[in-house]
Design a protein around this motif. Structure first.
Motif, PDB file in Angstrom:
ATOM      1  N   PHE A  50      40.403  34.367  46.090  1.00 30.08           N
ATOM      2  CA  PHE A  50      41.110  34.362  44.935  1.00 30.08           C
ATOM      3  C   PHE A  50      41.782  35.714  44.662  1.00 30.08           C
ATOM      4  O   PHE A  50      41.230  36.791  44.870  1.00 30.08           O
ATOM      5  CB  PHE A  50      40.014  34.282  43.891  1.00 30.08           C
ATOM      6  N   GLY A  51      42.936  35.366  44.175  1.00 30.61           N
ATOM      7  CA  GLY A  51      43.948  36.869  43.891  1.00 30.61           C
ATOM      8  C   GLY A  51      44.142  37.080  42.400  1.00 30.61           C
ATOM      9  O   GLY A  51      44.276  36.122  41.819  1.00 30.61           O
ATOM     10  N   LEU A  52      43.688  38.371  42.003  1.00 22.49           N
ATOM     11  CA  LEU A  52      43.898  38.739  40.686  1.00 22.49           C
ATOM     12  C   LEU A  52      45.083  39.625  40.662  1.00 22.49           C
ATOM     13  O   LEU A  52      45.109  40.770  41.399  1.00 22.49           O
ATOM     14  CB  LEU A  52      42.876  39.468  40.267  1.00 22.49           C
ATOM     15  N   LEU A  53      46.329  39.004  40.064  1.00 20.08           N
ATOM     16  CA  LEU A  53      47.453  39.667  40.312  1.00 20.08           C
ATOM     17  C   LEU A  53      47.896  40.245  38.952  1.00 20.08           C
ATOM     18  O   LEU A  53      47.821  39.212  37.669  1.00 20.08           O
ATOM     19  CB  LEU A  53      48.405  38.481  40.987  1.00 20.08           C
ATOM     20  N   GLY A  54      48.592  41.204  38.713  1.00 12.95           N
ATOM     21  CA  GLY A  54      49.062  41.924  37.461  1.00 12.95           C
ATOM     22  C   GLY A  54      49.752  43.142  37.567  1.00 12.95           C
ATOM     23  O   GLY A  54      49.353  43.821  38.714  1.00 12.95           O
ATOM     24  N   PRO A  55      50.282  43.476  36.672  1.00  9.74           N
ATOM     25  CA  PRO A  55      50.914  44.963  36.754  1.00  9.74           C
ATOM     26  C   PRO A  55      49.776  45.851  36.358  1.00  9.74           C
ATOM     27  O   PRO A  55      48.727  45.462  36.123  1.00  9.74           O
ATOM     28  CB  PRO A  55      51.933  45.133  35.576  1.00  9.74           C
ATOM     29  N   SER A  56      50.147  47.226  36.518  1.00  8.20           N
ATOM     30  CA  SER A  56      48.985  48.055  36.619  1.00  8.20           C
ATOM     31  C   SER A  56      48.800  48.127  34.849  1.00  8.20           C
ATOM     32  O   SER A  56      49.427  48.204  34.240  1.00  8.20           O
ATOM     33  CB  SER A  56      49.398  49.632  36.998  1.00  8.20           C
ATOM     34  N   GLY A  57      47.159  48.561  34.679  1.00 10.35           N
ATOM     35  CA  GLY A  57      46.712  48.422  33.340  1.00 10.35           C
ATOM     36  C   GLY A  57      46.593  46.961  32.712  1.00 10.35           C
ATOM     37  O   GLY A  57      46.431  46.947  31.483  1.00 10.35           O
ATOM     38  N   CYS A  58      46.730  45.961  33.385  1.00 10.21           N
ATOM     39  CA  CYS A  58      46.616  44.633  32.646  1.00 10.21           C
ATOM     40  C   CYS A  58      45.120  44.275  32.564  1.00 10.21           C
ATOM     41  O   CYS A  58      44.961  43.254  32.189  1.00 10.21           O
ATOM     42  CB  CYS A  58      47.186  43.610  33.726  1.00 10.21           C
ATOM     43  N   GLY A  59      44.197  45.140  33.337  1.00 14.27           N
ATOM     44  CA  GLY A  59      42.723  44.885  33.109  1.00 14.27           C
ATOM     45  C   GLY A  59      42.093  44.320  34.267  1.00 14.27           C
ATOM     46  O   GLY A  59      40.980  43.813  34.505  1.00 14.27           O
ATOM     47  N   LYS A  60      42.877  44.061  35.499  1.00 13.14           N
ATOM     48  CA  LYS A  60      42.494  43.312  36.652  1.00 13.14           C
ATOM     49  C   LYS A  60      41.257  44.434  37.484  1.00 13.14           C
ATOM     50  O   LYS A  60      40.463  43.418  37.853  1.00 13.14           O
ATOM     51  CB  LYS A  60      43.539  42.829  37.625  1.00 13.14           C
ATOM     52  N   SER A  61      41.467  45.704  37.454  1.00 12.57           N
ATOM     53  CA  SER A  61      40.514  46.091  37.967  1.00 12.57           C
ATOM     54  C   SER A  61      39.236  46.562  37.166  1.00 12.57           C
ATOM     55  O   SER A  61      38.019  46.517  37.771  1.00 12.57           O
ATOM     56  CB  SER A  61      41.280  47.535  38.275  1.00 12.57           C
ATOM     57  N   THR A  62      39.447  46.354  35.971  1.00 15.05           N
ATOM     58  CA  THR A  62      38.334  46.412  34.925  1.00 15.05           C
ATOM     59  C   THR A  62      37.487  45.124  35.229  1.00 15.05           C
ATOM     60  O   THR A  62      36.246  45.166  35.091  1.00 15.05           O
ATOM     61  CB  THR A  62      38.825  46.645  33.487  1.00 15.05           C
ATOM     62  N   LEU A  63      38.096  43.805  35.219  1.00 16.16           N
ATOM     63  CA  LEU A  63      37.494  42.689  35.622  1.00 16.16           C
ATOM     64  C   LEU A  63      36.608  42.822  36.876  1.00 16.16           C
ATOM     65  O   LEU A  63      35.375  42.514  36.888  1.00 16.16           O
ATOM     66  CB  LEU A  63      38.647  41.691  35.805  1.00 16.16           C
ATOM     67  N   LEU A  64      36.971  43.385  37.784  1.00 21.21           N
ATOM     68  CA  LEU A  64      36.574  43.427  39.360  1.00 21.21           C
ATOM     69  C   LEU A  64      35.214  44.349  39.025  1.00 21.21           C
ATOM     70  O   LEU A  64      34.108  44.071  39.754  1.00 21.21           O
ATOM     71  CB  LEU A  64      37.704  44.180  40.146  1.00 21.21           C
ATOM     72  N   ARG A  65      35.559  45.503  38.497  1.00 25.45           N
ATOM     73  CA  ARG A  65      34.409  46.485  38.321  1.00 25.45           C
ATOM     74  C   ARG A  65      33.290  45.750  37.494  1.00 25.45           C
ATOM     75  O   ARG A  65      32.262  46.319  37.327  1.00 25.45           O
ATOM     76  CB  ARG A  65      34.752  47.736  37.406  1.00 25.45           C
ATOM     77  N   MET A  66      33.627  44.964  36.383  1.00 28.97           N
ATOM     78  CA  MET A  66      32.503  44.301  35.621  1.00 28.97           C
ATOM     79  C   MET A  66      31.724  43.463  36.723  1.00 28.97           C
ATOM     80  O   MET A  66      30.298  43.218  36.434  1.00 28.97           O
ATOM     81  CB  MET A  66      33.118  43.635  34.559  1.00 28.97           C
ATOM     82  N   LEU A  67      32.537  43.010  37.632  1.00 30.81           N
ATOM     83  CA  LEU A  67      31.625  41.773  38.581  1.00 30.81           C
ATOM     84  C   LEU A  67      30.799  42.758  39.410  1.00 30.81           C
ATOM     85  O   LEU A  67      29.551  42.255  39.662  1.00 30.81           O
ATOM     86  CB  LEU A  67      32.631  41.194  39.114  1.00 30.81           C
ATOM     87  N   ALA A  68      31.254  43.895  39.734  1.00 33.27           N
ATOM     88  CA  ALA A  68      30.527  44.836  40.753  1.00 33.27           C
ATOM     89  C   ALA A  68      29.303  45.295  39.933  1.00 33.27           C
ATOM     90  O   ALA A  68      28.300  45.847  40.534  1.00 33.27           O
ATOM     91  CB  ALA A  68      31.432  45.825  41.369  1.00 33.27           C
ATOM     92  N   GLY A  69      29.666  45.591  38.528  1.00 32.87           N
ATOM     93  CA  GLY A  69      28.470  46.152  37.774  1.00 32.87           C
ATOM     94  C   GLY A  69      28.683  47.605  37.530  1.00 32.87           C
ATOM     95  O   GLY A  69      27.876  48.354  36.754  1.00 32.87           O
ATOM     96  N   PHE A  70      30.008  48.317  37.412  1.00 34.16           N
ATOM     97  CA  PHE A  70      30.238  49.570  37.186  1.00 34.16           C
ATOM     98  C   PHE A  70      30.865  49.596  35.731  1.00 34.16           C
ATOM     99  O   PHE A  70      30.822  50.577  35.134  1.00 34.16           O
ATOM    100  CB  PHE A  70      31.227  50.249  38.164  1.00 34.16           C
TER     101      PHE A  70
END
Lengths: 378, 271
Positions: A50-70
């Protein structure tokens, strides 16, 4: 662009049939009042890339970090294998992440880095050694186990980071901009290596990227994110050929958006009156006459010709070339239509001519089939 | 621009070095003087070092100073490192600015004021002044130096390393001990060494906070000198210079290695 047709289609049906491995349920995360992820729901299947695609600041990294638990969601639930993992700290989650900076431990060797996660599981020494050797062989680093991270090239460091996370045999493997630090050529090679690795291990990969080509090449499905929300989820082809919104159409690739109102609608076939003239286009959803819409046409969907086309079979736009860009494999044209609107057109250079038949200030005709243009309502 | 070893540069270098080190060099040379008179050269000898071995008062003072320096440096290192971690990791909490300002205050506060305020505190609390009060006072003085050194290292620390450790199965404390601590250890050690030397040669604060039975070496030397300079003093001072120089050299080597490994890491980090 996408994976070979059969593979991608097979992956899709498999993912749809099984219950989702990861489920985001109306997840919201705010940073200082601003929602980085806003009421987002998403299912990701087992074995899916699955690819999460978006411009910087769109929240994609935050989504990933929530899944990792950070990060912990402010609202909503995150389910892994049907279990709510909100209260589970990062070190207990069966999820591993490859960091954008790789985050290799500089004081440990390559083998020490890869063994780090296994040591936390209190496995026996021979078992750890066996799995480290196996994993280093998988990423072709077997003879570099004794090196320190600073003695490696960028590509090698990337593979150590891969090995270190994958040796834990996670249920979901998260990759945060995995290829951002590599040069262009290496990036293209690594994309295919990652795809081969994912197929071989059968794991779910979730990759965060701002590079659409990367997402389209690797991912079975792509979630396009904008301002904390998913603008569209679909295969690369769906997102490119049938964008859900004007924003998605403009974010993925190049597009001409011609605003207008629907004058006639008969099922999928829609006639739209735009400032560039009356155009016939295709609408995936129902539209009603009088509705204001945009007609989206990708530059390569135009057929550009120096002669006026005979007959009135498709859509035809007449104009004058104001700019030509020669890219080798294709040429890009900026055409100022008679109505004053400037559109972009592209054509593949199938012949080897040093003098292009279409040049500056030339009068041209752009034609396209009704099913090459998509009607966007939002 | 004058570059390299031109005559002018050499002269100014020699002058500067002489200004800094001539008194010390004279002290060191006269510590090997055979003569009983401090100002008259009587040939090379180790007799004052031998005499020092029999001077139990001086040796006791040295032992007190050493113990205070070891204890206070260790306590200051623990507290200072924790303060640095709090300042760097907590981000912007309410009251962060006053907190950091208060930590750094002893750096610029005159020692006389620190000493006097501690004296008043101990008197008010009715604590007998001596070994422990001096240790406590030195901890207060040196903690901020450790914080400065450790904090500067932490500011360039890549926190995703710690996250990676947790991601790989380390509980937070073990992630800190297994990854963060080894990487910032050179900074912590050089902080400890700075604290150690500061405590070892402190005179002002110790003179306010110490009491009978806990005379530190600088205080002992000062009181001896008031009765006239004995060649023995030169000997003990030479030893102190050697110890402090050694510690400072080790600390700066560590700091250099630390910076080098950081550069390597920065080189290694993808840009």
């Amino acid at each position: 662009m996408a994976k070979d047709g059969a593979g991608a289609a097979g992956g899709m049906t498999d993912a749809a049939a099984r219950p989702p491995l990861v489920r985001f349920e109306a997840v919201t995360k705010r940073f200082g009042g601003v929602a980085a992820v806003n009421n987002l729901s998403l299912d990701i299947g087992a074995g899916e890339f699955f690819g999460l695609l978006g411009p910087s600041g769109c929240g994609k990294s935050t989504l990933l970090r929530m899944l990792a638990g950070f990060e912990t969601p402010d609202e909503g639930r995150i389910l892994l294998d049907g279990r709510d993992i909100a209260a589970m700290p990062p070190h207990l989650r069966p999820v591993n992440m490859m960091f954008q900076s790789y985050a290799l431990f500089p004081h440990l060797t390559v083998a020490g880095n890869v063994a780090f996660g296994l040591k936390q599981e209190h496995l026996s020494r021979p078992e750890i050694e066996r799995r480290v050797a196996e994993m280093l062989a998988l990423v072709q680093l077997h003879d570099l186990g004794g090196r320190k991270p600073h003695q490696l090239s960028g590509g090698q460091r990337q593979r150590v980071a891969l090995a270190r996370a994958l040796v834990k045999r996670p249920k979901v493997f998260l990759l945060d901009e995995p290829l951002a630090a590599l040069d262009k050529k290496l990036r293209a090679e690594t994309q295919f290596e990652l795809m081969a690795l994912q197929e071989k291990l059968g794991l779910s990969f979730i990759v965060v990227t701002h590079d659409q080509e990367e997402a389209m090449t690797m991912a079975d499905r792509i979630g396009v994110m904008s301002q904390g929300r998913l603008a569209q989820v679909g295969t690369a082809a769906e997102i490119y050929e049938q964008p859900a919104t004007r924003w998605v159409a403009e974010f993925i690739g190049d597009v001409n958006l011609l605003e207008g109102t629907v004058s006639e609608a008969a099922g999928e076939a829609v006639t739209v009156t735009t400032s560039a003239g009356t155009l016939r286009a295709t609408s995936p959803g129902a539209v009603a006459p009088g509705q204001s819409v945009a007609v989206a046409i990708r530059p390569e969907k135009f057929h550009i010709s120096a002669e006026q086309p005979a007959g009135e079979a498709g859509n035809g736009l007449a104009g004058e070339v104001t700019d030509v860009g020669y890219l080798g494999d294709m040429s890009l044209y900026k055409v100022k239509l008679d109505t004053g609107i400037v559109v972009k057109a592209a054509s593949v250079n199938v012949t080897r001519l040093l003098q292009r038949p279409i040049g500056w200030n030339q009068r041209v005709w752009l034609t396209f089939a009704p099913d090459a243009a998509v009607v966007l309502t939002s | 621009m004058l570059r390299g070893f031109s005559r002018f540069n050499l002269a100014s270098l020699a002058l500067g070095l002489a200004f800094l080190y001539l008194p010390i060099v004279i002290l060191v040379i006269y510590s090997f003087n055979d003569s009983k008179l401090v100002t008259v050269w009587g040939g090379w000898s180790l007799r004052w070092y031998r005499a020092l071995l029999e001077d139990s008062a001086m040796l006791d003072a040295a032992w007190v100073s050493l113990r205070i320096a070891l204890l206070s440096a260790t306590a200051a290192t623990i507290l200072g490192t924790l303060a640095a971690l709090a300042l760097v990791r907590a981000g912007y909490f309410r009251g962060r600015l006053p907190f950091s300002a208060m930590i750094y205050a002893p750096l610029v506060l005159p020692e006389v004021i620190i000493g006097l305020s501690l004296l008043l505190l101990f008197v008010a609390l009715n604590v007998d002044r001596g070994f422990w009060t001096t240790t406590l006072a030195h901890t207060t003085l040196t903690m901020c130096f450790v914080t400065v050194i450790v904090q500067s290292r932490l500011l360039s620390f890549d926190w995703s390393l710690e996250e990676a450790a947790m991601d790989l199965g380390c509980p937070p404390l073990r992630a800190f001990l297994a990854v963060t601590l080894p990487l910032i250890l050179p900074a912590i050690v050089s902080g400890w060494m700075l604290a150690f030397t500061l405590s070892l040669d402190d005179f002002v604060i110790a003179s306010f906070t110490t009491g009978p039975g806990a005379t530190t070496l600088p205080i002992r030397i000062y009181s001896e000198v008031r009765l006239g300079v004995k060649p023995e003093i030169n000997a003990i001072c030479t030893i102190m210079i050697a110890v402090v120089a050694l510690v400072v050299v080790i600390a700066s080597l560590l700091a250099k290695r630390n910076a080098a490994s950081r550069d390597q890491h920065a080189l290694g980090a993808p840009m």
